[in-house]
Design a protein around this motif. Structure first.
Motif, PDB file in Angstrom:
ATOM      1  N   ILE A 114      39.321 -25.178 -53.042  1.00 52.29           N
ATOM      2  CA  ILE A 114      39.342 -25.441 -54.697  1.00 52.29           C
ATOM      3  C   ILE A 114      41.031 -25.449 -54.857  1.00 52.29           C
ATOM      4  CG2 ILE A 114      39.365 -23.088 -55.328  1.00 52.29           C
ATOM      5  CD1 ILE A 114      37.783 -24.249 -57.778  1.00 52.29           C
ATOM      6  N   LEU A 115      41.196 -26.577 -55.687  1.00 54.03           N
ATOM      7  CA  LEU A 115      42.835 -26.794 -55.964  1.00 54.03           C
ATOM      8  C   LEU A 115      43.019 -26.517 -57.455  1.00 54.03           C
ATOM      9  CD1 LEU A 115      45.356 -27.638 -55.273  1.00 54.03           C
ATOM     10  CD2 LEU A 115      44.851 -30.008 -55.767  1.00 54.03           C
ATOM     11  N   TYR A 116      43.770 -25.813 -57.934  1.00 54.59           N
ATOM     12  CA  TYR A 116      43.758 -25.388 -59.502  1.00 54.59           C
ATOM     13  C   TYR A 116      45.360 -26.486 -59.645  1.00 54.59           C
ATOM     14  CZ  TYR A 116      40.719 -21.571 -58.629  1.00 54.59           C
ATOM     15  OH  TYR A 116      39.696 -21.015 -58.262  1.00 54.59           O
ATOM     16  N   ILE A 117      45.166 -27.309 -60.617  1.00 52.57           N
ATOM     17  CA  ILE A 117      46.192 -28.093 -60.931  1.00 52.57           C
ATOM     18  C   ILE A 117      46.652 -27.743 -62.308  1.00 52.57           C
ATOM     19  CG2 ILE A 117      46.827 -30.633 -61.454  1.00 52.57           C
ATOM     20  CD1 ILE A 117      44.675 -31.469 -59.681  1.00 52.57           C
ATOM     21  N   SER A 138      45.410 -36.930 -70.911  1.00 54.33           N
ATOM     22  CA  SER A 138      46.656 -36.298 -70.632  1.00 54.33           C
ATOM     23  C   SER A 138      46.574 -34.673 -70.768  1.00 54.33           C
ATOM     24  CB  SER A 138      47.793 -36.647 -71.843  1.00 54.33           C
ATOM     25  OG  SER A 138      48.960 -35.764 -71.737  1.00 54.33           O
ATOM     26  N   MET A 139      46.948 -33.924 -69.603  1.00 54.85           N
ATOM     27  CA  MET A 139      46.679 -32.412 -69.616  1.00 54.85           C
ATOM     28  C   MET A 139      47.656 -31.837 -70.690  1.00 54.85           C
ATOM     29  SD  MET A 139      46.297 -31.587 -65.508  1.00 54.85           S
ATOM     30  CE  MET A 139      46.357 -29.965 -65.802  1.00 54.85           C
ATOM     31  N   SER A 140      47.153 -31.112 -71.470  1.00 55.73           N
ATOM     32  CA  SER A 140      48.172 -30.430 -72.681  1.00 55.73           C
ATOM     33  C   SER A 140      49.165 -29.484 -71.632  1.00 55.73           C
ATOM     34  CB  SER A 140      47.111 -29.535 -73.485  1.00 55.73           C
ATOM     35  OG  SER A 140      46.402 -28.805 -73.087  1.00 55.73           O
ATOM     36  N   LYS A 141      49.967 -28.806 -72.365  1.00 52.59           N
ATOM     37  CA  LYS A 141      50.832 -27.859 -71.832  1.00 52.59           C
ATOM     38  C   LYS A 141      50.243 -26.486 -71.491  1.00 52.59           C
ATOM     39  CE  LYS A 141      54.869 -30.194 -73.919  1.00 52.59           C
ATOM     40  NZ  LYS A 141      55.331 -30.309 -75.231  1.00 52.59           N
ATOM     41  N   GLY A 142      50.529 -26.059 -70.320  1.00 52.36           N
ATOM     42  CA  GLY A 142      49.774 -24.741 -69.674  1.00 52.36           C
ATOM     43  C   GLY A 142      48.262 -24.822 -69.372  1.00 52.36           C
ATOM     44  N   ALA A 143      47.890 -26.376 -69.460  1.00 55.62           N
ATOM     45  CA  ALA A 143      46.227 -26.601 -69.049  1.00 55.62           C
ATOM     46  C   ALA A 143      46.148 -26.429 -67.521  1.00 55.62           C
ATOM     47  CB  ALA A 143      45.881 -27.691 -69.484  1.00 55.62           C
ATOM     48  N   VAL A 144      44.884 -26.025 -67.100  1.00 52.09           N
ATOM     49  CA  VAL A 144      44.447 -25.989 -65.607  1.00 52.09           C
ATOM     50  C   VAL A 144      43.066 -26.594 -65.436  1.00 52.09           C
ATOM     51  CG1 VAL A 144      43.563 -24.373 -63.918  1.00 52.09           C
ATOM     52  CG2 VAL A 144      45.414 -23.620 -65.549  1.00 52.09           C
ATOM     53  N   ILE A 145      43.288 -27.204 -64.569  1.00 49.70           N
ATOM     54  CA  ILE A 145      42.219 -28.140 -63.909  1.00 49.70           C
ATOM     55  C   ILE A 145      41.686 -27.750 -62.680  1.00 49.70           C
ATOM     56  CG2 ILE A 145      40.977 -30.296 -63.345  1.00 49.70           C
ATOM     57  CD1 ILE A 145      42.582 -31.710 -65.424  1.00 49.70           C
ATOM     58  N   ALA A 146      40.532 -27.231 -62.540  1.00 49.16           N
ATOM     59  CA  ALA A 146      40.127 -26.729 -61.128  1.00 49.16           C
ATOM     60  C   ALA A 146      39.261 -27.923 -60.405  1.00 49.16           C
ATOM     61  CB  ALA A 146      39.340 -25.567 -61.068  1.00 49.16           C
ATOM     62  N   VAL A 147      39.735 -28.451 -59.176  1.00 48.60           N
ATOM     63  CA  VAL A 147      39.169 -29.607 -58.351  1.00 48.60           C
ATOM     64  C   VAL A 147      38.369 -28.714 -57.195  1.00 48.60           C
ATOM     65  CG1 VAL A 147      39.331 -31.440 -57.360  1.00 48.60           C
ATOM     66  CG2 VAL A 147      40.497 -31.011 -59.530  1.00 48.60           C
ATOM     67  N   GLY A 190      37.076 -35.272 -54.692  1.00 48.58           N
ATOM     68  CA  GLY A 190      36.880 -33.758 -55.350  1.00 48.58           C
ATOM     69  C   GLY A 190      36.047 -34.082 -56.788  1.00 48.58           C
ATOM     70  N   SER A 191      35.671 -32.999 -57.196  1.00 49.59           N
ATOM     71  CA  SER A 191      34.881 -32.803 -58.354  1.00 49.59           C
ATOM     72  C   SER A 191      35.553 -31.630 -59.393  1.00 49.59           C
ATOM     73  CB  SER A 191      33.419 -32.639 -58.344  1.00 49.59           C
ATOM     74  OG  SER A 191      33.052 -31.557 -57.858  1.00 49.59           O
ATOM     75  N   ILE A 192      35.590 -32.220 -60.696  1.00 52.44           N
ATOM     76  CA  ILE A 192      36.332 -31.144 -61.591  1.00 52.44           C
ATOM     77  C   ILE A 192      35.038 -29.671 -61.653  1.00 52.44           C
ATOM     78  CG2 ILE A 192      36.909 -30.588 -63.945  1.00 52.44           C
ATOM     79  CD1 ILE A 192      38.215 -33.349 -63.947  1.00 52.44           C
ATOM     80  N   THR A 193      35.732 -28.834 -61.349  1.00 52.55           N
ATOM     81  CA  THR A 193      34.722 -27.324 -61.527  1.00 52.55           C
ATOM     82  C   THR A 193      34.966 -26.991 -62.984  1.00 52.55           C
ATOM     83  OG1 THR A 193      35.284 -26.877 -59.422  1.00 52.55           O
ATOM     84  CG2 THR A 193      34.434 -25.093 -60.613  1.00 52.55           C
TER      85      THR A 193
END
Length: 168
Positions: free
Chosen positions: A4-7, A129-138, A153-156
């Motif tokens: 898992i990757l947290y972007i 567009s990701m907002s400031k401070g946002a996290v996407i887990a892939v 990947g798929s978004i968790t």
């Protein structure tokens, strides 16, 4: 093995001023608070990255440090990558592909639009567009970090500071 990757997009930073290099902009107090709240939320969700990689820009480094503190990750162990500042999505891909095989989860902290494009590249999902401070887990199934590429990947989950419980 599942990975898992947290972007993460850096939290809110001070506005750019004529006398200040973009690289040197720091987090605002609002950004620090939002990053701390996000870190606590992630900790409560059992997020425990093995590795945190950050852009060398002050606002990204500081976001990574605040998150690390909340996640009980030693801030001194954050890996800094100058390529993540203005390096484009290719720089993010290179950082991920270089991760050790024994790493099961990683967090990468950087800048828009690169982080948004990178999340879309990995998942082929419309991230916007990701907002400031946002996290996407892939998440990635049965791939080494070196094998990760487009559409693998798929978004968790994805969450922005304004979506945190208790936020108005």
């Amino acid at each position: 093995m599942s990975r898992i990757l947290y972007i993460v997009r850096h939290a809110k930073a001070e506005d750019r001023a004529i006398f200040m290099a973009d690289h040197d902009r720091e987090l605002t107090s609002e950004g620090i608070i939002a990053a701390a709240r996000m870190g606590r939320y992630l900790r409560d969700q059992d997020v425990r990255p093995d590795v945190i990689i950050s852009s060398t820009a002050f606002r990204a480094k500081d976001t990574a440090k605040v998150l690390a503190e909340q996640l009980s990750y030693d801030p001194a162990q954050i890996r800094l990558s100058p390529d993540l500042f203005d390096g484009g999505p290719k720089a993010y891909m290179a950082a991920v592909n270089a991760l050790a095989d024994d790493t099961s989860s990683a967090m990468i902290v950087g800048h828009n639009p690169d982080v948004s494009y990178f999340a879309e590249f990995l998942t082929h999902e419309n991230v916007g567009s990701m907002s400031k401070g946002a996290v996407i887990a892939v998440s990635f199934e049965d791939l080494t970090w070196a094998e990760i590429s487009s559409r693998t990947g798929s978004i968790t989950f994805r969450i922005a500071p304004k979506q945190l419980p208790g936020e108005k």
